[in-house]
Write a protein that holds these residues in place. Sequence first.
Motif, PDB file in Angstrom:
ATOM      1  N   GLN A   1      36.667  31.054  52.442  1.00 29.08           N
ATOM      2  CA  GLN A   1      35.552  30.910  51.514  1.00 29.08           C
ATOM      3  C   GLN A   1      35.439  32.122  50.592  1.00 29.08           C
ATOM      4  OE1 GLN A   1      35.055  27.396  51.959  1.00 29.08           O
ATOM      5  NE2 GLN A   1      33.173  28.187  51.052  1.00 29.08           N
ATOM      6  N   ILE A   2      35.699  33.299  51.136  1.00 34.68           N
ATOM      7  CA  ILE A   2      35.680  34.503  50.300  1.00 34.68           C
ATOM      8  C   ILE A   2      36.733  34.393  49.211  1.00 34.68           C
ATOM      9  CG2 ILE A   2      36.242  36.970  50.286  1.00 34.68           C
ATOM     10  CD1 ILE A   2      34.882  37.130  53.056  1.00 34.68           C
ATOM     11  N   GLU A   3      37.939  33.986  49.567  1.00 40.11           N
ATOM     12  CA  GLU A   3      39.010  33.856  48.577  1.00 40.11           C
ATOM     13  C   GLU A   3      38.678  32.774  47.555  1.00 40.11           C
ATOM     14  OE1 GLU A   3      42.670  34.473  46.628  1.00 40.11           O
ATOM     15  OE2 GLU A   3      41.346  35.685  47.881  1.00 40.11           O
ATOM     16  N   GLU A   4      38.115  31.670  47.996  1.00 40.89           N
ATOM     17  CA  GLU A   4      37.761  30.587  47.069  1.00 40.89           C
ATOM     18  C   GLU A   4      36.696  31.044  46.072  1.00 40.89           C
ATOM     19  OE1 GLU A   4      35.538  26.259  47.231  1.00 40.89           O
ATOM     20  OE2 GLU A   4      36.844  26.822  48.900  1.00 40.89           O
ATOM     21  N   GLU A   5      35.647  31.684  46.573  1.00 42.52           N
ATOM     22  CA  GLU A   5      34.578  32.142  45.686  1.00 42.52           C
ATOM     23  C   GLU A   5      35.062  33.250  44.764  1.00 42.52           C
ATOM     24  OE1 GLU A   5      31.690  30.914  45.207  1.00 42.52           O
ATOM     25  OE2 GLU A   5      31.506  29.512  46.883  1.00 42.52           O
ATOM     26  N   ARG A   6      35.930  34.085  45.274  1.00 40.96           N
ATOM     27  CA  ARG A   6      36.426  35.218  44.483  1.00 40.96           C
ATOM     28  C   ARG A   6      37.235  34.746  43.284  1.00 40.96           C
ATOM     29  NH1 ARG A   6      40.798  38.466  43.881  1.00 40.96           N
ATOM     30  NH2 ARG A   6      42.095  37.132  45.192  1.00 40.96           N
TER      31      ARG A   6
ATOM     32  N   ALA B   1      37.159  31.473  41.975  1.00 46.68           N
ATOM     33  CA  ALA B   1      36.614  30.319  41.249  1.00 46.68           C
ATOM     34  C   ALA B   1      35.834  30.706  40.005  1.00 46.68           C
ATOM     35  CB  ALA B   1      35.721  29.493  42.175  1.00 46.68           C
ATOM     36  N   ALA B   2      35.295  31.920  39.970  1.00 48.66           N
ATOM     37  CA  ALA B   2      34.520  32.407  38.812  1.00 48.66           C
ATOM     38  C   ALA B   2      33.378  31.463  38.466  1.00 48.66           C
ATOM     39  CB  ALA B   2      35.432  32.608  37.606  1.00 48.66           C
ATOM     40  N   ARG B   3      32.671  31.005  39.491  1.00 51.51           N
ATOM     41  CA  ARG B   3      31.541  30.121  39.227  1.00 51.51           C
ATOM     42  C   ARG B   3      30.228  30.854  39.483  1.00 51.51           C
ATOM     43  NH1 ARG B   3      33.653  26.115  43.916  1.00 51.51           N
ATOM     44  NH2 ARG B   3      33.293  27.439  45.739  1.00 51.51           N
TER      45      ARG B   3
ATOM     46  N   ARG C   1      27.201  36.564  45.052  1.00 47.44           N
ATOM     47  CA  ARG C   1      26.300  36.407  46.201  1.00 47.44           C
ATOM     48  C   ARG C   1      26.951  35.611  47.315  1.00 47.44           C
ATOM     49  NH1 ARG C   1      21.416  33.511  44.639  1.00 47.44           N
ATOM     50  NH2 ARG C   1      22.565  32.785  42.823  1.00 47.44           N
ATOM     51  N   ALA C   2      27.750  34.629  46.944  1.00 44.10           N
ATOM     52  CA  ALA C   2      28.446  33.824  47.961  1.00 44.10           C
ATOM     53  C   ALA C   2      29.469  34.663  48.711  1.00 44.10           C
ATOM     54  CB  ALA C   2      29.118  32.622  47.300  1.00 44.10           C
ATOM     55  N   VAL C   3      30.206  35.492  47.972  1.00 50.74           N
ATOM     56  CA  VAL C   3      31.181  36.373  48.616  1.00 50.74           C
ATOM     57  C   VAL C   3      30.477  37.329  49.571  1.00 50.74           C
ATOM     58  CG1 VAL C   3      32.753  38.294  48.188  1.00 50.74           C
ATOM     59  CG2 VAL C   3      32.945  36.228  46.829  1.00 50.74           C
ATOM     60  N   ALA C   4      29.364  37.918  49.120  1.00 43.26           N
ATOM     61  CA  ALA C   4      28.612  38.845  49.970  1.00 43.26           C
ATOM     62  C   ALA C   4      28.114  38.143  51.228  1.00 43.26           C
ATOM     63  CB  ALA C   4      27.443  39.432  49.193  1.00 43.26           C
TER      64      ALA C   4
ATOM     65  N   THR D   1      34.320  41.385  42.675  1.00 40.66           N
ATOM     66  CA  THR D   1      33.139  40.900  43.386  1.00 40.66           C
ATOM     67  C   THR D   1      32.370  42.093  43.933  1.00 40.66           C
ATOM     68  OG1 THR D   1      34.292  40.752  45.487  1.00 40.66           O
ATOM     69  CG2 THR D   1      34.356  38.805  44.098  1.00 40.66           C
ATOM     70  N   LYS D   2      31.117  41.874  44.241  1.00 41.13           N
ATOM     71  CA  LYS D   2      30.270  42.957  44.720  1.00 41.13           C
ATOM     72  C   LYS D   2      30.482  43.213  46.210  1.00 41.13           C
ATOM     73  CE  LYS D   2      26.626  42.432  41.261  1.00 41.13           C
ATOM     74  NZ  LYS D   2      25.213  42.131  41.028  1.00 41.13           N
ATOM     75  N   ALA D   3      30.841  42.199  46.989  1.00 40.77           N
ATOM     76  CA  ALA D   3      31.027  42.400  48.423  1.00 40.77           C
ATOM     77  C   ALA D   3      32.386  42.994  48.713  1.00 40.77           C
ATOM     78  CB  ALA D   3      30.876  41.076  49.170  1.00 40.77           C
ATOM     79  N   LEU D   4      33.288  42.934  47.751  1.00 43.76           N
ATOM     80  CA  LEU D   4      34.612  43.511  47.908  1.00 43.76           C
ATOM     81  C   LEU D   4      34.766  44.601  46.890  1.00 43.76           C
ATOM     82  CD1 LEU D   4      36.641  40.188  48.104  1.00 43.76           C
ATOM     83  CD2 LEU D   4      35.417  41.362  49.927  1.00 43.76           C
ATOM     84  N   ARG D   5      35.679  45.524  47.156  1.00 41.28           N
ATOM     85  CA  ARG D   5      35.939  46.617  46.239  1.00 41.28           C
ATOM     86  C   ARG D   5      37.338  46.484  45.656  1.00 41.28           C
ATOM     87  NH1 ARG D   5      33.021  51.442  46.593  1.00 41.28           N
ATOM     88  NH2 ARG D   5      30.824  50.925  46.732  1.00 41.28           N
ATOM     89  N   PRO D   6      37.560  46.961  44.415  1.00 41.44           N
ATOM     90  CA  PRO D   6      38.899  46.938  43.868  1.00 41.44           C
ATOM     91  C   PRO D   6      39.863  47.694  44.746  1.00 41.44           C
ATOM     92  CG  PRO D   6      37.294  47.517  42.188  1.00 41.44           C
ATOM     93  CD  PRO D   6      36.593  47.541  43.503  1.00 41.44           C
TER      94      PRO D   6
END
Length: 274
Positions: free
Chosen positions: A106-111, A113-115, A120-123, A268-273
Amino acid sequence: MSSLAAIQSTGNWRLASLHAEDVPVLFSLTRGQGRVILSGRTRGLTPPSYLFVPAHHAMRFEFSGPVFGTKLRLDPASVPELPSEPRLLRSLAAQDQRTLTHHLNQIEEERTAARKGADRAVAAHANLLCIALDRAYEASGAPSWTETKSQQLSARFMALVEEDIANGTLDGPSVGDYADRLGITATHLTRVCQAETGQGASSYLQDRLLSEARRRLKETRQPVNSIARQLGYRSAAYFTRAFGARMGETPSAARNATTDPAAPNTGTKALRPH
């Protein structure tokens, strides 16, 4: 989130060299095997494995062949209350494995999908993933990462090295200096590190400093002389010789090599570059 296979195929030094991340990281291994040297201890990795590594903990992976899995960099601001020491989970119950796989997917999908609401979904999924890992860890009765006095001593030495690298307080560092700070002899420190990680303290220190130098050469535009000075090398010429002997190339060649494509930004905010 990065693919371990992509990292290994295009920038294996990011796994095989001693390195530390500035944020907590979760590694998920789904195929392949090897071991990790981390915080004063060497542990085997067999799939499925989940390895949590706090920020500023140096690690090195040794894989016997191709590996598959993911590397997930976590933002402590979005995923709070993370463990302060490494954790390794292996041989999980089938339900736990399904739960963890679901949240990673789900994290990969949300990351990607750019929707709307993706951050917030990733977090949310990152938090649920870490909660599931915490529950699985507690249920497994897994011991502390550093169980013995030797492991704790080796981990303290490595933590001091990371603290000095992060603070920029290096000035011709030596094993003797670190041994003094730990209240032991250099011989004892070397013996402990060799026993726990398969590498002596001096070799570990040089590998860590030079791998950090390579990271800065690849990821920043700081002059070579500045990088050498920041890492405690009093002579740029000596640094260049040491780097070449250890890395098999000059600092300039390392900087000018093609940037690894296996270091994507997550956005994404829940992940870092990376």
